[in-house]
Design a protein around this motif. Structure first.
Motif, mmCIF file in Angstrom:
data_model
loop_
_atom_site.group_PDB
_atom_site.id
_atom_site.type_symbol
_atom_site.label_atom_id
_atom_site.label_comp_id
_atom_site.label_asym_id
_atom_site.label_seq_id
_atom_site.Cartn_x
_atom_site.Cartn_y
_atom_site.Cartn_z
ATOM 1 N N VAL A 1 0.862 -1.189 0.000
ATOM 2 C CA VAL A 1 0.000 0.000 0.000
ATOM 3 C C VAL A 1 0.899 1.240 0.000
ATOM 4 O O VAL A 1 1.778 1.363 0.864
ATOM 5 N N PRO A 2 0.722 2.146 -0.937
ATOM 6 C CA PRO A 2 1.567 3.349 -0.962
ATOM 7 C C PRO A 2 1.553 4.084 0.376
ATOM 8 O O PRO A 2 0.483 4.385 0.918
ATOM 9 N N GLU B 1 -4.156 4.507 0.160
ATOM 10 C CA GLU B 1 -2.888 5.241 0.256
ATOM 11 C C GLU B 1 -2.792 5.890 1.629
ATOM 12 O O GLU B 1 -3.793 6.315 2.211
ATOM 13 N N SER C 1 -0.523 8.869 3.681
ATOM 14 C CA SER C 1 0.436 9.959 3.548
ATOM 15 C C SER C 1 0.637 10.598 4.912
ATOM 16 O O SER C 1 -0.006 10.216 5.898
#
Length: 401
Positions: free
Chosen positions: A118-119, A228, A230
């Motif tokens: 998973v980013p 994602e 971040s």
């Protein structure tokens, strides 16, 4: 003769205790049958409790127990298994390598958190899978107090709505208030691809969990996964973005990679397929136990779960049976018909169920009392006294809560 056990988790610890017990019963000396346990540290990490605060305190020393029962502790990490030569390659703390021959081997290497590609997960995700991971999460949470208040700072996303995810999420509101102040308004969100929370639980158990989430203000996002991660938060597969400074990944386990060096069949979790005595049938002299093994608990289709409840008992059978083969006495088929679930629900109490159908028996504060007893008494090693330690590892001993 030498019996080697790889791993000092619940399964490895009980394998060592049980093998020493049988050796004692048979009147065999430690010189005739050496029992050696390989692990980086002679310490049991109390992994089921790593969702709690102060994870650095959640370990138990094992060296005194090993000394009391004449188990040889070998410090290092098992790097390779050669099942034809019957050797284990070990890397020590100083990066030296040594070879340890065995006559019987018990693979008790445990499991690891499954981390998909998973980013942003590797860079921004936390977990409670290992002691190091739990300590890193705890430090991060305390570091939030030095940041200005914001929606992201006060929000925790827990990816995975299984038992670990539920316990981490329901404990989190109280942890955050302790860190950020009693007037803080933490937001905790569980994300899971399933249609509902705790899809493995029974129809009467799930509402107890849902009610606890409502009481604690824990939100759920179901039918969606994490697309994602971040620094600013999480984007779900549904397209929703949640501002969050903390993401806890708890979506599944896989057997530790060392099991792949045993040339045998595995299941989808990487666990070695074993027979009822916990042997790896296609590889002579090798047993597997705990999270490294897929083992039948009974004759009606129930298999051991990746949990300390099963690992302790499986370990006792594996250690006994590996020693039994070397000593020429009968082995014992592993069985575990008693199964309970005790799920911590933070300040909302706990949930206690019995049986594979997970029938609800206790909820709330009454269940919480049982959970505390399990977490602070039952799952800890026996005291470092020979008779008590060996008695605790009787494979037929059943602790019925």
């Amino acid at each position: 003769m030498r019996l080697v056990i790889i791993g000092a988790g619940f399964a490895g610890m009980y394998a060592a205790l049980s093998a020493a017990r049988l050796r004692d019963i048979q009147g065999v000396s430690p010189e005739e049958l050496e029992i050696a346990l390989v692990a980086p540290q002679p310490t049991l990490v109390v992994r089921p409790r790593l969702y709690e605060p102060k994870p650095e305190t959640l370990t138990a020393p094992l060296l005194d127990i090993f000394n009391a029962i004449d188990v040889v502790y070998v410090q290092g990490s098992a790097e390779a298994i050669d099942t034809k030569a019957r050797t284990v390659q070990i890397v020590t703390a100083r990066d030296a390598r040594k070879t340890l021959p065995y006559d019987r081997l018990v693979v008790a290497t445990g499991s690891r958190l499954f981390r998909p590609n998973v980013p942003g997960l590797a860079e921004h995700g936390f977990s409670v899978d290992s002691l190091e991971d739990a300590v890193a999460l705890d430090r991060h949470l305390h570091g939030l107090a030095r940041q200005p208040a914001s929606a992201a700072r006060d929000t925790v996303v827990v990816a995975g709505g299984g038992f670990t995810g539920i316990e981490a999420a329901t404990e989190m509101p109280a942890r955050l208030r302790d860190i950020l102040g009693k007037d803080a308004k933490p937001r905790v969100v569980i994300v899971d691809r399933g249609a509902a929370i705790a899809h493995d639980m029974s129809a009467d158990a799930r509402p107890v969990i849902e009610d606890a989430m409502r009481k604690l203000g824990v939100e759920g996002r179901f039918g969606a996964g994490v697309a994602e991660i971040s620094k600013s938060g999480v984007t779900l597969s549904s397209g929703e973005h949640i501002e969050a400074a903390t993401v806890v990944w708890s979506a599944g386990l896989r057997a530790a990679p060392l099991t792949q060096q045993v040339p045998a069949e595995r299941d989808s979790f990487g666990r070695l397929l074993v027979d009822r005595e916990l042997r790896v049938p296609s590889v002579a002299g090798v047993f597997a136990t705990g999270d490294a093994a897929r083992a039948a608990c009974d004759d009606v289709g129930n298999y051991a779960l990746m949990s300390c409840q099963h690992a302790t008992r499986m370990g006792a059978f594996a250690g006994n049976n590996a020693a039994a083969e070397l000593l020429g006495v009968p082995t014992r088929p592993y069985h575990q018909k008693v199964y309970v679930t005790c799920l911590d629900l933070g300040e909302a109490g706990a949930l206690f169920t019995r049986g594979w159908e997970r029938k609800v028996e206790l909820v709330g504060d009454v269940a919480k009392k049982t959970k505390r007893e399990i977490n602070t008494v039952w799952i800890y090693p026996p005291r470092a006294e020979r008779a008590a330690a060996l008695a605790a590892a009787d494979p037929e001993r059943v602790v019925d809560l």
